[in-house]
Design an enzyme around this catalytic site. Structure first.
Site, PDB file in Angstrom:
ATOM      1  N   CYS A   2     -10.808   6.749   0.621  1.00  0.00           N
ATOM      2  CA  CYS A   2     -11.675   5.896   1.420  1.00  0.00           C
ATOM      3  C   CYS A   2     -12.164   4.711   0.591  1.00  0.00           C
ATOM      4  CB  CYS A   2     -12.891   6.620   1.968  1.00  0.00           C
ATOM      5  SG  CYS A   2     -12.521   8.053   2.956  1.00  0.00           S
ATOM      6  N   ARG A  27      -6.752   2.893  -1.039  1.00  0.00           N
ATOM      7  CA  ARG A  27      -7.581   4.087  -1.219  1.00  0.00           C
ATOM      8  C   ARG A  27      -7.514   5.029  -0.015  1.00  0.00           C
ATOM      9  NH1 ARG A  27     -11.245   3.656  -5.294  1.00  0.00           N
ATOM     10  NH2 ARG A  27     -12.505   5.282  -4.359  1.00  0.00           N
ATOM     11  N   TRP A  75      -9.412   7.856   4.558  1.00  0.00           N
ATOM     12  CA  TRP A  75      -8.378   8.864   4.297  1.00  0.00           C
ATOM     13  C   TRP A  75      -9.019  10.170   4.732  1.00  0.00           C
ATOM     14  CZ3 TRP A  75      -7.578  13.344   1.510  1.00  0.00           C
ATOM     15  CH2 TRP A  75      -6.248  13.703   1.259  1.00  0.00           C
ATOM     16  N   ASN A 101     -17.791   7.634   1.597  1.00  0.00           N
ATOM     17  CA  ASN A 101     -16.600   8.108   0.882  1.00  0.00           C
ATOM     18  C   ASN A 101     -17.026   9.371   0.142  1.00  0.00           C
ATOM     19  OD1 ASN A 101     -14.480   8.474  -0.908  1.00  0.00           O
ATOM     20  ND2 ASN A 101     -14.963   6.665  -2.137  1.00  0.00           N
ATOM     21  N   GLY A 102     -16.326  10.474   0.361  1.00  0.00           N
ATOM     22  CA  GLY A 102     -16.697  11.726  -0.307  1.00  0.00           C
ATOM     23  C   GLY A 102     -16.744  12.863   0.694  1.00  0.00           C
ATOM     24  N   GLU A 487       8.931  12.999 -13.002  1.00  0.00           N
ATOM     25  CA  GLU A 487       8.338  11.764 -12.500  1.00  0.00           C
ATOM     26  C   GLU A 487       9.304  11.030 -11.570  1.00  0.00           C
ATOM     27  OE1 GLU A 487       5.503  10.658 -12.245  1.00  0.00           O
ATOM     28  OE2 GLU A 487       5.682   8.501 -12.005  1.00  0.00           O
ATOM     29  N   LYS A 491       8.467  10.166  -7.694  1.00  0.00           N
ATOM     30  CA  LYS A 491       8.522   8.805  -7.148  1.00  0.00           C
ATOM     31  C   LYS A 491       9.349   8.784  -5.872  1.00  0.00           C
ATOM     32  CE  LYS A 491       5.899   7.353  -8.648  1.00  0.00           C
ATOM     33  NZ  LYS A 491       5.004   7.819  -9.640  1.00  0.00           N
ATOM     34  N   GLU A 494       7.517  10.750  -2.933  1.00  0.00           N
ATOM     35  CA  GLU A 494       6.270  10.214  -2.386  1.00  0.00           C
ATOM     36  C   GLU A 494       6.453   8.937  -1.592  1.00  0.00           C
ATOM     37  OE1 GLU A 494       3.200   9.794  -5.385  1.00  0.00           O
ATOM     38  OE2 GLU A 494       4.470   8.649  -6.717  1.00  0.00           O
ATOM     39  N   HIS A 510      19.449  28.464 -13.041  1.00  0.00           N
ATOM     40  CA  HIS A 510      18.617  29.574 -12.564  1.00  0.00           C
ATOM     41  C   HIS A 510      18.096  29.313 -11.151  1.00  0.00           C
ATOM     42  CE1 HIS A 510      18.845  31.404 -16.478  1.00  0.00           C
ATOM     43  NE2 HIS A 510      18.466  30.265 -17.037  1.00  0.00           N
ATOM     44  N   LYS A 609      -4.521   6.602  -3.343  1.00  0.00           N
ATOM     45  CA  LYS A 609      -4.428   6.209  -4.738  1.00  0.00           C
ATOM     46  C   LYS A 609      -5.423   6.965  -5.591  1.00  0.00           C
ATOM     47  CE  LYS A 609      -2.913   3.393  -7.923  1.00  0.00           C
ATOM     48  NZ  LYS A 609      -1.605   3.873  -8.400  1.00  0.00           N
TER      49      LYS A 609
END
Ligand code: G6P
Length: 614
Positions: A2, A27, A75, A101-102, A487, A491, A494, A510, A609
């Site tokens: 947010c 955000r 968000w 926000n929270g 990584e 990438k 996402e 395995h 983010k």
């Protein structure tokens, strides 16, 4: 999660709020809303599911005037993303509105009490409960809004950055913070509020960072007043912003992510500047100098982080063990904090975070601190919560990272952690001087080597085009390049929503090997080094099952070239520094695949983010 903005001054608030929301959209971006009080004293609220641009379309032609207002991009945590759950939220009478926000953890109990007192709620959000509580206190205790905010905040458990607007007081904004970030910009007869400085930087460089459990009363024509929620006055500490406007704009690139990938030669250099001098054989991170003895005597380093920062932590594990011979454990902050971890007072805990706000990482820090460990922060956002909660640390100097998928922050983190490991190694005497010197020279050459990789963009785009419709992908690496495989896979998944897994190359047999067929692209980091031959064998195992190999190899490699379907050559460097270069083609590849699949690269679905909720 947010983004919040606020404005009070002589200009029209709406354009400032909307521009600010666009800057903060990274955000959170499932819904957005604004509220302004116009010259006649009417409060107009517009909120809409979707992007800030959807809100702009919705507000077109309506009364958006007024020189005081607040805005929010969301968000979702409590309640699905829809128009009603969007912020701002109203109090019972509708006279107060709030953005938040929270998370208010005890909202259900408060809601129950308020419902018994006759309150009715429109949304499923915790935010609406809090603004109802504020009004309830204001009315029953006959208090001013600012005071009622203080009292209410003493009754809630959770995290917040919030701004309250009172229809009956068009000259005041009330802001408060705990856990979630908040900055106040101080201009000439005008004030700005935002979750980070990006909406503020073009208007003023004078800012005040709110600390936890502080409330700011921002009145037109007066100095900002700060109090704690226990009603203690706090002096105002105005700081100068170092951020430049260009750093938060796209600068001709189609997406922030692409810009940030291309910024890496510079951001890597910036992260080394003043800290590394190969000619003189010096590595010094000023932030850890006072703690070097603790590093020297540490029996163990624990690294805590989330997401991409956790991958940087994995690289650091290899670095610290190899260079400084200190055992390292790398922990997901979320797991660490909810176990009963064994932490000794002589442990060094390195917390890595781009945003410096990740809730799980912050909570893990507090836990480790309570057991007496020394906390070293490695963060990108200056003045954010994690550096403030740490005993010491080093900033990464990558500059603002706006694309939700982290790129330049990762390489900057790895640079700083490499410098840290080298500094400790030097202090401990665990590395031969000649090797130390060689590594310093190698590090200095990394920005140029990243530039060389970027020149291969066309080839990488061509490979992306071939595999853009894949449903699954596997990424393999070994030793220092195993975290790069993780990584690379992160990438891809996402931003392009292709299922991808990163694996240590030898572990493939395995499990993942069962998935390999002609439709499966396998990205292998097969650079020259002690594991090279072993990785070559792994490539053969994939080829024997008709998998497609896209290999990242050292420039001039011949063996892998003969086997792989495609190779991307990267300049040679020391094995321990390969992650800094090898990750770049994988970032570019994911970027192109996502663009070709029509995905929203900078704002992938469901992600944010800065994850300020656990
Ligand atoms: C989110 C972001 C990732 C980031 C992670 C950790 O998931 O989308 O890019 O790696 O949070 O964030 P931090 O700010 O602590 O590095």
């Amino acid at each position: 999660m947010c983004g919040i903005v606020g404005y009070i001054g002589n200009r029209e608030a709406y354009p400032i709020l909307m521009k600010g929301l666009q800057r903060l959209e990274y955000r959170g971006y499932d819904s957005a809303g604004v509220a302004m009080i116009n010259a006649a004293g009417a409060m107009n609220v517009f909120k809409k599911k979707g992007k800030v641009s959807d809100l702009a379309d919705f507000a077109k032609g309506q009364d958006i005037t007024g020189n005081i207002g607040i805005g929010h991009t969301r968000w979702a945590t409590h309640g699905e993303p829809n128009d009603v759950n969007s912020h701002p939220h109203y109090s019972q009478s509708g006279d107060l509105v709030m953005i938040h926000n929270g998370i208010i953890e005890n909202y259900a109990a408060i809601k129950e009490g308020l419902t018994k007192r006759g309150h009715t709620f429109q949304s499923q959000t915790d935010t609406e409960v809090l603004i109802h509580l504020i009004e309830d206190i204001k009315k029953s205790e006959n208090m001013k809004t600012g005071h009622a905010v203080l009292v209410a905040l003493n009754q809630i458990i959770g995290a917040y950055a919030l701004v309250v607007l009172d229809k009956n007081d068009p000259n005041t904004l009330i802001a408060a913070k705990k856990g979630s970030p908040m900055v106040i910009g101080i201009g000439e007869d005008e004030f700005f509020i935002a979750s980070d400085a990006s909406p503020i930087v073009e208007y003023t460089k004078n800012v005040v960072y709110l600390n936890d459990e502080q409330v700011a009363i921002i009145r037109r024509g007066e100095e900002v007043k700060l109090r704690t929620i226990k009603d203690k006055e706090i002096p105002l500490y105005v700081q100068e912003l170092e951020m430049e406007l260009e750093a938060i704009e796209k600068g001709g690139y189609e997406h922030f992510m692409l810009k940030e990938i291309y910024e890496q030669p510079r951001s890597v250099k910036d992260s080394m500047r003043g800290r590394l001098n190969a000619e003189k054989g010096i590595v010094q991170l000023g932030g850890i100098v006072d703690h070097i003895a603790k590093f020297k005597n540490a029996k163990r380093i624990i690294i805590i982080a989330c997401g991409t920062s956790w991958h940087a932590g994995l690289v650091a594990e290899y670095l610290f063990e190899e260079y400084a011979r200190i055992p390292v454990e790398v922990e997901y902050a979320s797991e660490f904090r909810y176990r009963n971890p064994i932490i000794y007072p002589d442990d060094i805990v390195i917390a890595i975070s781009q945003s410096g706000e990740t809730a799980d990482t912050l909570a893990a820090i507090e836990l480790a601190k309570s057991k007496g460990a020394t906390i070293i922060g490695v963060c990108n956002v200056v003045g954010s919560s994690i550096p403030r909660a740490s005993h010491a640390g080093s900033y990464t100097h990558a500059g603002p990272e706006i694309g939700v998928a982290s790129t330049k922050a990762f390489t900057a983190q790895v640079v700083v952690l490499t410098l840290m490991a080298l500094q400790v190694a030097k202090e401990k005497g665990t590395m031969a001087e000649s090797k130390f010197r060689q590594l310093l020279y190698e590090l200095e050459s990394i920005p140029t080597k990243i530039e060389d990789v970027l020149k291969q963009n066309d080839l990488i785009k061509h490979i992306a085009d071939i595999y853009k419709n894949a449903e699954n992908a596997l990424y393999l690496g070994r030793g220092f390049t195993f975290p790069v495989a993780l990584e690379g896979a992160l990438k891809l998944k996402e931003i392009s929503y292709i299922h991808a897994e990163g694996y240590p190359a030898a572990e493939m047999k395995h499990g993942p090997i069962a998935l390999i067929d002609e439709a499966m692209p396998v990205f292998v980091i097969a650079t020259k080094g002690p594991n090279y031959e072993k990785v070559v064998s792994n490539i053969q195992e994939v080829k024997a099952r008709k998998g497609k190999i896209i290999a990242v190899v050292t420039s001039g490699d011949k063996d892998v070239k003969g086997m792989a379907d495609h190779v991307i050559e990267i300049p040679e460097t020391d094995e321990s520094l390969v992650p800094l270069i090898a990750v770049v083609p994988l970032q570019l590849l994911s970027y192109h695949v996502a663009v070709m699949r029509g995905c929203n690269v900078d704002q992938p679905r469901n992600l944010a983010k800065s994850v300020t909720v656990e």
